[in-house]
Design an enzyme around this catalytic site. Sequence first.
Site, PDB file in Angstrom:
ATOM      1  N   GLN A  81      -0.035   5.973  -2.119  1.00 26.14           N
ATOM      2  CA  GLN A  81      -0.369   4.853  -1.247  1.00 26.14           C
ATOM      3  C   GLN A  81       0.200   3.534  -1.770  1.00 26.14           C
ATOM      4  O   GLN A  81       0.618   3.418  -2.920  1.00 26.14           O
ATOM      5  CB  GLN A  81      -1.881   4.732  -1.112  1.00 26.14           C
ATOM      6  CG  GLN A  81      -2.529   5.846  -0.314  1.00 26.14           C
ATOM      7  CD  GLN A  81      -4.003   5.588  -0.103  1.00 26.14           C
ATOM      8  OE1 GLN A  81      -4.835   6.124  -0.802  1.00 26.14           O
ATOM      9  NE2 GLN A  81      -4.334   4.762   0.875  1.00 26.14           N
ATOM     10  N   HIS A  82       0.201   2.561  -0.878  1.00 27.33           N
ATOM     11  CA  HIS A  82       0.420   1.137  -1.178  1.00 27.33           C
ATOM     12  C   HIS A  82       1.866   0.739  -1.497  1.00 27.33           C
ATOM     13  O   HIS A  82       2.183  -0.449  -1.513  1.00 27.33           O
ATOM     14  CB  HIS A  82      -0.437   0.666  -2.358  1.00 27.33           C
ATOM     15  CG  HIS A  82      -1.898   0.895  -2.207  1.00 27.33           C
ATOM     16  ND1 HIS A  82      -2.633   0.459  -1.125  1.00 27.33           N
ATOM     17  CD2 HIS A  82      -2.786   1.528  -3.024  1.00 27.33           C
ATOM     18  CE1 HIS A  82      -3.897   0.805  -1.284  1.00 27.33           C
ATOM     19  NE2 HIS A  82      -4.017   1.463  -2.425  1.00 27.33           N
ATOM     20  N   ASP A 239      -2.084   9.835  -0.079  1.00 26.49           N
ATOM     21  CA  ASP A 239      -2.476  10.983  -0.909  1.00 26.49           C
ATOM     22  C   ASP A 239      -3.972  11.247  -0.922  1.00 26.49           C
ATOM     23  O   ASP A 239      -4.404  12.406  -0.889  1.00 26.49           O
ATOM     24  CB  ASP A 239      -1.931  10.831  -2.335  1.00 26.49           C
ATOM     25  CG  ASP A 239      -2.248   9.497  -2.987  1.00 26.49           C
ATOM     26  OD1 ASP A 239      -2.982   8.677  -2.386  1.00 26.49           O
ATOM     27  OD2 ASP A 239      -1.757   9.263  -4.108  1.00 26.49           O
TER      28      ASP A 239
END
Length: 481
Positions: A81-82, A239
């Site tokens: 992520q991110h 995830d």
Amino acid sequence: MSAAEGPLVVGVDTSTQSTKALVVDVATGRIVASGQAPHTVTSGAGRESDPRQWWDALCEALRQCGEPAHEAAAVSIGGQQHGLVTLDGHGEPVRPALLWNDVRSAPQSRRLIEELGGAKAWAERTGSVPAASFTVTKWAWLAEHEPEAVRATRAVRLPHDYLTERLTGQGTTDRGDASGTGWWASGTESYDEETLAHVGLDPALLPRVVRPGEVAGTVRDSHDLPFSKGTLVACGTGDNAAAALGLGVRPGTPVMSLGTSGTVYAVSRHRPADPTGTVAGFADARGDWLPLACTLNCTLAVDRVATLLGLDREAVEPGRGVTLLPFLDGERTPNLPRSSGLLHGLRHDTTGGQLLQAAYDGAVYSLLAALDLVVDADADPAAPLLLIGGGARGTAWQQTVRRLSGRPVQVPEARELVALGAAAQAAGLLTGEDPAAVARRWDTAAGPVLDAVERDEETLARLAGVLSDAAPLLERGTDTD
């Protein structure tokens, strides 16, 4: 190996260090083939990766899967992520991706929170207070430090979006991963125009948010992957949302994931909005929510302490009085992005094994401190804590979690839960089932349950006290920051 009973699907996990692919039989959940290939991450002040390495690793992982991958009817990508992926007009990376554990944007995080109404307003609008790991803070950092890269950017993607787009040729994402950007409003389930305008990001650069169960596209023919043209591509997800799918988690069941980062989360039917910023109010990959707390320092940090001590990671010894906060990469929970590791209570008779146990205690404490905020108030407090991730099979991790949580702990036998969750999502496209129900049919959460033991209140109180007393020092950071 017996022939597959049903159609085949591919689930992918593109994580911080590697990309894994599983070919799964939809009818039984049996893993027919698998592959894995590494990619690199920079060290030092930043954490960056070249997205083209993710694509190369995906190609290699699928090559290792052989003919079954070519026979797959659908594919889905789960990913870290991110991360901020910036692409030019040709779809090529403008610069390496800024990863989730790159915390150079801590000043931008603080400034954005202040400039857009404070923490409570952020939590109400987006579900989360943006930490330095969030994509919006990374974009603000890039605009300040590398304006030429921003000017060259024609598309902004998350890691899983990048791979999905290379499969389909279309820019898409999902609500689960979009909810970790800081520019997706959880109340309206759409991009937040005020936030985007404030950070100077044109919404036209962002991917379309695909609804749960919707086909993101089909595999195009101008590529070098072993998929047939027209293979269905699911929207994919982040995830943690993928792992929740892979476990078939029902609302109220707590999950602790022990990997490079550590997370605790639970599926909820209530939209979260924690103004303290401890809990990120993520969406899940279905239609519910995934309140989650994340630490930056987990297995990698504890393994680093073991290496410094010259010990095997299991060589722990019981002891009282020594406290180690393993915040080696700064920390997100608690929100101390400039912090470093801290050792307190060292004595002449302190052993290396006791120091190592203290590192485990410090890592697990940070996660458990957020657990009550993550789980709904009406959840069963005696329900087993599902323990997943790379550290879940380590005896020292298991025993530390049991001792500090006071809960029974269940360790699912299934290993690649992010890839399995992506596979369940792909399977749902073919069968029309809820992907979480697919995973439950596959019995992915099955595994031994370790009985609860008495909670170690003394160690918990000592950790809380040291953390509180040391907070001003940890907030200052070190001279090398």
